[in-house]
Design an enzyme around this catalytic site. Structure first.
Site, PDB file in Angstrom:
ATOM      1  N   THR A  15       8.743  -4.090   1.078  1.00 37.73           N
ATOM      2  CA  THR A  15       7.781  -3.172   0.466  1.00 37.73           C
ATOM      3  C   THR A  15       7.752  -1.848   1.225  1.00 37.73           C
ATOM      4  O   THR A  15       8.158  -1.761   2.385  1.00 37.73           O
ATOM      5  CB  THR A  15       6.364  -3.784   0.449  1.00 37.73           C
ATOM      6  OG1 THR A  15       5.926  -4.014   1.789  1.00 37.73           O
ATOM      7  CG2 THR A  15       6.352  -5.087  -0.330  1.00 37.73           C
ATOM      8  N   ASP A  16       7.269  -0.821   0.527  1.00 39.90           N
ATOM      9  CA  ASP A  16       7.180   0.498   1.138  1.00 39.90           C
ATOM     10  C   ASP A  16       5.773   0.728   1.688  1.00 39.90           C
ATOM     11  O   ASP A  16       4.944  -0.185   1.705  1.00 39.90           O
ATOM     12  CB  ASP A  16       7.592   1.581   0.140  1.00 39.90           C
ATOM     13  CG  ASP A  16       6.705   1.629  -1.099  1.00 39.90           C
ATOM     14  OD1 ASP A  16       5.574   1.099  -1.070  1.00 39.90           O
ATOM     15  OD2 ASP A  16       7.150   2.204  -2.107  1.00 39.90           O
ATOM     16  N   LYS A  17       5.509   1.933   2.102  1.00 37.16           N
ATOM     17  CA  LYS A  17       4.219   2.284   2.700  1.00 37.16           C
ATOM     18  C   LYS A  17       3.051   2.061   1.747  1.00 37.16           C
ATOM     19  O   LYS A  17       1.922   1.841   2.172  1.00 37.16           O
ATOM     20  CB  LYS A  17       4.269   3.751   3.153  1.00 37.16           C
ATOM     21  CG  LYS A  17       3.193   4.145   4.104  1.00 37.16           C
ATOM     22  CD  LYS A  17       3.453   5.536   4.639  1.00 37.16           C
ATOM     23  CE  LYS A  17       2.437   5.899   5.684  1.00 37.16           C
ATOM     24  NZ  LYS A  17       2.704   7.198   6.278  1.00 37.16           N
ATOM     25  N   ILE A  20       4.394  -1.484  -2.318  1.00 30.76           N
ATOM     26  CA  ILE A  20       5.175  -1.804  -3.513  1.00 30.76           C
ATOM     27  C   ILE A  20       6.618  -2.078  -3.101  1.00 30.76           C
ATOM     28  O   ILE A  20       7.158  -1.420  -2.202  1.00 30.76           O
ATOM     29  CB  ILE A  20       5.109  -0.627  -4.511  1.00 30.76           C
ATOM     30  CG1 ILE A  20       3.653  -0.446  -4.976  1.00 30.76           C
ATOM     31  CG2 ILE A  20       6.047  -0.832  -5.688  1.00 30.76           C
ATOM     32  CD1 ILE A  20       3.414   0.803  -5.786  1.00 30.76           C
TER      33      ILE A  20
END
Length: 139
Positions: A15-17, A20
């Site tokens: 996942t990203d920051k 997501i």
């Protein structure tokens, strides 16, 4: 018996920051599902490579429909969309636990020998050719 569904649990590092799943991971999941699919039909990667068959990815297409997040279970079904003896097109449908489509994707592969030359499976590996032809007919 063929189980057309492969399950992947979204990992935190995928996942990203914003929490997501990063878009690049869907392509990795396609490979996981493809390896599982080939194993289920009796043609796992180790077997193919031991026979001198290399099957690189020629193209990939992904249509992202909704997001996934950490710990989601993504179900991936793989189907043979087209097989012409030299090129293989696979379809992937990724859904979440609520059966919502997360991603629709395709990958295209060719078959090469270890020297990088195209192979005609119908002549060199008729059993594999037959299996893929049958699966392409089921679409």
């Amino acid at each position: 018996m063929l189980n057309p569904i492969y399950e992947h649990k979204v990992q935190y590092y995928e996942t990203d920051k914003m929490g997501i799943t990063h878009h690049s991971n869907y392509i990795r999941w396609m490979e996981e599902a493809r390896v599982d699919f080939l194993s289920q039909i009796g043609w796992d990667y180790a077997k193919l490579e031991s026979m001198g068959i290399v099957s690189p990815v020629v193209s990939v297409e992904c249509k992202y429909k909704t997001t996934s997040t950490f710990s989601d279970i993504i179900r991936i079904s793989v189907s043979v969309e087209e097989f012409k003896g030299v090129k293989l097109k696979l379809g992937y449908l990724m859904t979440n636990a609520e059966s919502k489509v997360v991603c629709e994707a395709k990958s295209e592969h060719c078959f090469l020998n270890q020297r990088g030359m195209p192979m005609r499976l119908s002549k060199e590996f008729p059993a594999l050719y037959e299996t893929l032809t049958e699966l392409a007919g089921e679409v």
